[in-house]
Design a protein around this motif. Sequence first.
Motif, PDB file in Angstrom:
ATOM      1  N   LYS A 179     -28.887   0.884 -38.621  1.00 21.97           N
ATOM      2  CA  LYS A 179     -29.642  -0.366 -38.421  1.00 21.97           C
ATOM      3  C   LYS A 179     -29.094  -1.152 -37.244  1.00 21.97           C
ATOM      4  N   ARG A 180     -27.783  -1.110 -37.041  1.00 22.06           N
ATOM      5  CA  ARG A 180     -27.186  -1.826 -35.910  1.00 22.06           C
ATOM      6  C   ARG A 180     -27.625  -1.186 -34.595  1.00 22.06           C
ATOM      7  N   VAL A 181     -27.633   0.136 -34.535  1.00 21.31           N
ATOM      8  CA  VAL A 181     -28.031   0.847 -33.316  1.00 21.31           C
ATOM      9  C   VAL A 181     -29.512   0.618 -33.026  1.00 21.31           C
ATOM     10  N   GLU A 182     -30.334   0.572 -34.052  1.00 23.31           N
ATOM     11  CA  GLU A 182     -31.781   0.375 -33.882  1.00 23.31           C
ATOM     12  C   GLU A 182     -32.129  -0.987 -33.287  1.00 23.31           C
ATOM     13  N   GLN A 183     -31.223  -1.943 -33.352  1.00 27.87           N
ATOM     14  CA  GLN A 183     -31.465  -3.268 -32.769  1.00 27.87           C
ATOM     15  C   GLN A 183     -31.503  -3.224 -31.239  1.00 27.87           C
ATOM     16  N   VAL A 184     -30.884  -2.205 -30.651  1.00 29.71           N
ATOM     17  CA  VAL A 184     -30.730  -2.125 -29.203  1.00 29.71           C
ATOM     18  C   VAL A 184     -31.951  -1.453 -28.572  1.00 29.71           C
ATOM     19  N   ASP A 185     -32.450  -2.045 -27.498  1.00 29.37           N
ATOM     20  CA  ASP A 185     -33.611  -1.493 -26.779  1.00 29.37           C
ATOM     21  C   ASP A 185     -33.126  -0.544 -25.679  1.00 29.37           C
ATOM     22  N   PHE A 186     -32.988   0.716 -26.031  1.00 26.87           N
ATOM     23  CA  PHE A 186     -32.536   1.730 -25.083  1.00 26.87           C
ATOM     24  C   PHE A 186     -33.661   2.185 -24.154  1.00 26.87           C
ATOM     25  N   VAL A 204     -27.937   1.547 -21.933  1.00 24.84           N
ATOM     26  CA  VAL A 204     -27.822   0.098 -21.782  1.00 24.84           C
ATOM     27  C   VAL A 204     -26.446  -0.219 -21.197  1.00 24.84           C
ATOM     28  N   PRO A 205     -26.370  -1.294 -20.385  1.00 29.09           N
ATOM     29  CA  PRO A 205     -25.060  -1.720 -19.890  1.00 29.09           C
ATOM     30  C   PRO A 205     -24.216  -2.268 -21.033  1.00 29.09           C
ATOM     31  N   ASP A 227     -27.292  -9.072 -26.318  1.00 31.13           N
ATOM     32  CA  ASP A 227     -27.909 -10.202 -25.634  1.00 31.13           C
ATOM     33  C   ASP A 227     -29.284 -10.514 -26.211  1.00 31.13           C
ATOM     34  N   CYS A 228     -29.892 -11.577 -25.698  1.00 32.67           N
ATOM     35  CA  CYS A 228     -31.166 -12.083 -26.230  1.00 32.67           C
ATOM     36  C   CYS A 228     -32.337 -11.123 -26.032  1.00 32.67           C
ATOM     37  N   ASP A 229     -32.244 -10.212 -25.065  1.00 34.50           N
ATOM     38  CA  ASP A 229     -33.308  -9.229 -24.817  1.00 34.50           C
ATOM     39  C   ASP A 229     -33.046  -7.887 -25.491  1.00 34.50           C
ATOM     40  N   ASN A 230     -31.947  -7.781 -26.204  1.00 37.48           N
ATOM     41  CA  ASN A 230     -31.562  -6.552 -26.922  1.00 37.48           C
ATOM     42  C   ASN A 230     -31.325  -5.364 -25.999  1.00 37.48           C
ATOM     43  N   ASP A 231     -30.946  -5.633 -24.734  1.00 37.67           N
ATOM     44  CA  ASP A 231     -30.770  -4.512 -23.810  1.00 37.67           C
ATOM     45  C   ASP A 231     -29.431  -4.522 -23.065  1.00 37.67           C
ATOM     46  N   THR A 232     -28.501  -5.361 -23.513  1.00 35.32           N
ATOM     47  CA  THR A 232     -27.145  -5.368 -22.961  1.00 35.32           C
ATOM     48  C   THR A 232     -26.178  -5.663 -24.107  1.00 35.32           C
TER      49      THR A 232
END
Length: 109
Positions: free
Chosen positions: A5-12, A19-20, A80-85
């Motif tokens: 679930k934690r990994v799924e939050q990130v927009d790869f 992601v940086p 971050d707020c955009d889920n990409d860093t």
Amino acid sequence: MEICKRVEQVDFEKGNGLVPAIVQDYETNEVLMLAYMSKESLTKTLEEDTTWFYSRSRDELWNKGAMSGHFQFVKEIKIDCDNDTILIIVKQNGVACHTGNKSCFYRDL
């Protein structure tokens, strides 16, 4: 929260699967380095509590410190707020930079 679930939050998807990841010292707040993470490297980082990254030049995962002994022990991970860093706050064992400097950001521009 479980690792998946934690990994799924990130927009790869925005970064073609990467992601940086900004790495910061938990005691001094100094920025130590910037690297890139894939889903697999983030998962390994969450499982092992040391940083894993994706090397774009070698096209493989790498565990920071595996060769040098300068491991980064994860204290906290933020997104971050955009889920990409990702911001990874670590206890740095030794230096972070392959040049022997504490931080990769040791030069003025």
